[in-house]
Write an enzyme that holds these catalytic residues in place. Structure first.
Site, PDB file in Angstrom:
ATOM      1  N   THR A   1       0.863  -1.189   0.000  1.00 34.25           N
ATOM      2  CA  THR A   1       0.000   0.000   0.000  1.00 34.25           C
ATOM      3  C   THR A   1       0.899   1.239   0.000  1.00 34.25           C
ATOM      4  OG1 THR A   1      -0.234   0.292   2.402  1.00 34.25           O
ATOM      5  CG2 THR A   1      -1.757  -1.266   1.342  1.00 34.25           C
ATOM      6  N   GLY A   2       0.456   2.271  -0.704  1.00 35.37           N
ATOM      7  CA  GLY A   2       1.333   3.435  -0.862  1.00 35.37           C
ATOM      8  C   GLY A   2       2.573   3.038  -1.644  1.00 35.37           C
ATOM      9  N   GLY A   3       2.351   2.278  -2.715  1.00 30.34           N
ATOM     10  CA  GLY A   3       3.473   1.794  -3.528  1.00 30.34           C
ATOM     11  C   GLY A   3       3.804   2.698  -4.699  1.00 30.34           C
ATOM     12  N   THR A   4       3.181   3.867  -4.744  1.00 32.45           N
ATOM     13  CA  THR A   4       3.353   4.739  -5.916  1.00 32.45           C
ATOM     14  C   THR A   4       4.529   5.703  -5.788  1.00 32.45           C
ATOM     15  OG1 THR A   4       1.843   6.338  -4.943  1.00 32.45           O
ATOM     16  CG2 THR A   4       0.883   4.724  -6.452  1.00 32.45           C
TER      17      THR A   4
ATOM     18  N   TYR B   1       1.272  13.578  14.414  1.00 32.69           N
ATOM     19  CA  TYR B   1       1.854  12.526  13.563  1.00 32.69           C
ATOM     20  C   TYR B   1       2.396  11.392  14.441  1.00 32.69           C
ATOM     21  CZ  TYR B   1       5.059  10.234  10.251  1.00 32.69           C
ATOM     22  OH  TYR B   1       5.729   9.314   9.473  1.00 32.69           O
TER      23      TYR B   1
ATOM     24  N   GLY C   1       8.084   7.171  -3.056  1.00 28.11           N
ATOM     25  CA  GLY C   1       8.922   7.068  -1.862  1.00 28.11           C
ATOM     26  C   GLY C   1       9.289   5.652  -1.455  1.00 28.11           C
ATOM     27  N   ILE C   2       9.095   5.370  -0.169  1.00 27.14           N
ATOM     28  CA  ILE C   2       9.505   4.076   0.405  1.00 27.14           C
ATOM     29  C   ILE C   2       8.756   2.919  -0.269  1.00 27.14           C
ATOM     30  CG2 ILE C   2       9.420   2.700   2.531  1.00 27.14           C
ATOM     31  CD1 ILE C   2       9.800   5.428   4.071  1.00 27.14           C
ATOM     32  N   GLY C   3       7.462   3.115  -0.513  1.00 29.05           N
ATOM     33  CA  GLY C   3       6.653   2.045  -1.123  1.00 29.05           C
ATOM     34  C   GLY C   3       7.106   1.733  -2.535  1.00 29.05           C
TER      35      GLY C   3
ATOM     36  N   SER D   1       7.418   4.579  12.551  1.00 28.33           N
ATOM     37  CA  SER D   1       8.301   5.754  12.551  1.00 28.33           C
ATOM     38  C   SER D   1       9.004   5.798  13.900  1.00 28.33           C
ATOM     39  CB  SER D   1       7.452   7.011  12.374  1.00 28.33           C
ATOM     40  OG  SER D   1       8.188   8.181  12.680  1.00 28.33           O
TER      41      SER D   1
HETATM   42  N1  LIG Z   1       9.919   9.923   4.636  1.00 29.19           N
HETATM   43  C1  LIG Z   1      10.162   9.847   5.935  1.00 29.19           C
HETATM   44  O1  LIG Z   1      11.018  10.554   6.489  1.00 29.19           O
HETATM   45  C2  LIG Z   1       9.401   8.863   6.774  1.00 29.19           C
HETATM   46  C3  LIG Z   1       9.885   8.576   8.058  1.00 29.19           C
HETATM   47  C4  LIG Z   1       9.187   7.675   8.858  1.00 29.19           C
HETATM   48  C5  LIG Z   1       8.044   7.067   8.383  1.00 29.19           C
HETATM   49  N2  LIG Z   1       7.595   7.387   7.128  1.00 29.19           N
HETATM   50  C6  LIG Z   1       6.378   6.704   6.668  1.00 29.19           C
HETATM   51  O2  LIG Z   1       6.684   6.021   5.471  1.00 29.19           O
HETATM   52  C7  LIG Z   1       5.469   5.798   4.744  1.00 29.19           C
HETATM   53  C8  LIG Z   1       5.698   6.175   3.292  1.00 29.19           C
HETATM   54  O3  LIG Z   1       5.987   7.557   3.240  1.00 29.19           O
HETATM   55  P1  LIG Z   1       6.997   8.191   2.179  1.00 29.19           P
HETATM   56  O4  LIG Z   1       7.989   8.973   2.948  1.00 29.19           O
HETATM   57  O5  LIG Z   1       7.443   7.185   1.200  1.00 29.19           O
HETATM   58  O6  LIG Z   1       6.008   9.282   1.538  1.00 29.19           O
HETATM   59  P2  LIG Z   1       5.509   9.559   0.042  1.00 29.19           P
HETATM   60  O7  LIG Z   1       6.658   9.540  -0.903  1.00 29.19           O
HETATM   61  O8  LIG Z   1       4.692  10.798   0.172  1.00 29.19           O
HETATM   62  O9  LIG Z   1       4.578   8.312  -0.279  1.00 29.19           O
HETATM   63  C9  LIG Z   1       3.379   8.137   0.422  1.00 29.19           C
HETATM   64  C10 LIG Z   1       2.609   6.979  -0.173  1.00 29.19           C
HETATM   65  O10 LIG Z   1       1.382   6.851   0.564  1.00 29.19           O
HETATM   66  C11 LIG Z   1       0.295   6.947  -0.334  1.00 29.19           C
HETATM   67  N3  LIG Z   1      -0.833   7.679   0.232  1.00 29.19           N
HETATM   68  C12 LIG Z   1      -0.852   8.938   0.749  1.00 29.19           C
HETATM   69  N4  LIG Z   1      -2.106   9.288   1.064  1.00 29.19           N
HETATM   70  C13 LIG Z   1      -2.892   8.230   0.736  1.00 29.19           C
HETATM   71  C14 LIG Z   1      -4.278   7.973   0.793  1.00 29.19           C
HETATM   72  N5  LIG Z   1      -5.165   8.896   1.232  1.00 29.19           N
HETATM   73  N6  LIG Z   1      -4.732   6.785   0.365  1.00 29.19           N
HETATM   74  C15 LIG Z   1      -3.873   5.859  -0.112  1.00 29.19           C
HETATM   75  N7  LIG Z   1      -2.570   6.031  -0.228  1.00 29.19           N
HETATM   76  C16 LIG Z   1      -2.076   7.211   0.202  1.00 29.19           C
HETATM   77  C17 LIG Z   1       0.811   7.708  -1.532  1.00 29.19           C
HETATM   78  O11 LIG Z   1       0.005   7.359  -2.649  1.00 29.19           O
HETATM   79  P3  LIG Z   1      -0.431   8.487  -3.744  1.00 29.19           P
HETATM   80  O12 LIG Z   1       0.849   9.024  -4.256  1.00 29.19           O
HETATM   81  O13 LIG Z   1      -1.188   7.710  -4.726  1.00 29.19           O
HETATM   82  O14 LIG Z   1      -1.239   9.492  -2.977  1.00 29.19           O
HETATM   83  C18 LIG Z   1       2.244   7.228  -1.628  1.00 29.19           C
HETATM   84  O15 LIG Z   1       2.316   6.035  -2.351  1.00 29.19           O
HETATM   85  C19 LIG Z   1       4.402   6.626   5.461  1.00 29.19           C
HETATM   86  O16 LIG Z   1       3.641   5.760   6.275  1.00 29.19           O
HETATM   87  C20 LIG Z   1       5.216   7.582   6.302  1.00 29.19           C
HETATM   88  O17 LIG Z   1       4.514   8.039   7.434  1.00 29.19           O
HETATM   89  C21 LIG Z   1       8.251   8.244   6.316  1.00 29.19           C
END
Ligand SMILES: NC(=O)c1ccc[n+]([C@@H]2O[C@H](COP(=O)([O-])OP(=O)(O)OC[C@H]3O[C@@H](n4cnc5c(N)ncnc54)[C@H](OP(=O)(O)O)[C@@H]3O)[C@@H](O)[C@H]2O)c1
Length: 249
Positions: A12-15, A149, A17-19, A136
């Site tokens: 989930t959220g594979g589009t 958060y 960043g981390i996903g 996190s």
């Molecule tokens: N980056 C950091 O520093 C960090 C640190 C700790 C934890 N995290 C966690 O890591 C996870 C991934 O975050 P990321 O940093 O890779 O951020 P990201 O690049 O913004 O990616 C977020 C992902 O979540 C999806 N998403 C957001 N809102 C959504 C919704 N309403 N319904 C379904 N999907 C949704 C997005 O899909 P769409 O693009 O389709 O909206 C995207 O695939 C999150 O849980 C975040 O809290 C991140």
């Protein structure tokens, strides 16, 4: 040969960043990957980089979409060996600047959407399968602007601990990856896509990390691979922290 070869994986959220980094890493290792995203546009853009993957729109703010995730997944993937429940959002605001709408959206995606997406996929998971949740370090490290958060991620962490007790009865393991700061779009989203501002935020955050940098999404993908593979079979309800020492030192 990778333990991921021919495994069915839902991210989930594979589009982004981390996903997305994990989807790319797992695809290269021979897994059959199904990613979800919140919109058709983000999904199609990600699938261009993942020619062999499947995609599903599942906006976690829309409970009708969340509650049909199991049925929709089953149509292309009748069995799921790995669920990476990773989708999440961050609204970093000090107490007096947080709004009810932003608070609710964050809890809807990071807590309620997370919980019910796991509920939807779990019946497709056989004995021996694994779930990894992106939590996190925010529940453990006090930081200005992260109270809401951090509460959402603290809920995710508690959910994993309690689900682990329940799901081990079916021989399904669930653990967390708990990153510190990672270079992803999550920071540019916070400043309405302003990349210059996002870089300033990331540089400022990097200076607070003992190792002096932020992580790459690919580094996190390697830990996710470990958490769903044979090397972590005795890990249950716990987490791997990837934060350059930020929470500990
Ligand atoms: N980056 C950091 O520093 C960090 C640190 C700790 C934890 N995290 C966690 O890591 C996870 C991934 O975050 P990321 O940093 O890779 O951020 P990201 O690049 O913004 O990616 C977020 C992902 O979540 C999806 N998403 C957001 N809102 C959504 C919704 N309403 N319904 C379904 N999907 C949704 C997005 O899909 P769409 O693009 O389709 O909206 C995207 O695939 C999150 O849980 C975040 O809290 C991140």
């Amino acid at each position: 040969m990778s333990h991921l070869k021919d495994k069915n994986v839902v991210i989930t959220g594979g589009t982004k960043g981390i996903g997305l980094a994990t989807a790319l890493h797992f695809s290269r290792a021979g897994a059959n990957v199904l990613i979800t995203g919140s919109s058709e546009a983000s999904l199609q853009s990600a699938l261009k980089q993942l020619p062999n993957a499947e995609g599903l729109v599942c906006d976690l703010t829309d409970m009708a979409q969340v509650m049909s995730l199991g049925n929709a997944t089953q149509k292309t993937m009748p069995q799921v060996d790995v669920l990476f429940a990773n989708a999440g959002i961050a609204h970093f605001r000090p107490l007096q600047e947080m709004t009810e709408a932003l608070f609710d959206e964050m809890m809807q995606v990071n807590v309620k959407g997370l919980y019910f997406s796991i509920q939807q996929i779990e019946p497709l998971m056989p004995s021996g399968s694994a779930i990894v949740v992106t939590a996190s370090i925010a529940p453990r490290k006090g930081q200005i602007g992260l109270s809401a958060y951090g509460a959402s991620k603290g809920a995710a962490r508690a959910m994993v601990r309690n689900l682990a007790a329940e799901l081990t009865q079916k021989n399904i393991r669930i653990n967390c990856i708990s990153p510190g700061p990672v270079v992803t779009d999550i920071f540019s989203r916070m400043v309405d896509g302003d990349e210059v501002e996002a870089k300033k935020i990331l540089d400022r955050i990097a200076s607070t990390v003992p190792q002096g940098r932020v992580a790459t999404a690919d580094e996190i993908a390697h830990s996710v691979e470990f958490l769903c593979g044979p090397g972590s079979e005795f890990m249950l309800g716990t987490e791997i922290t990837m934060d350059g020492g930020k929470a500990e030192l």
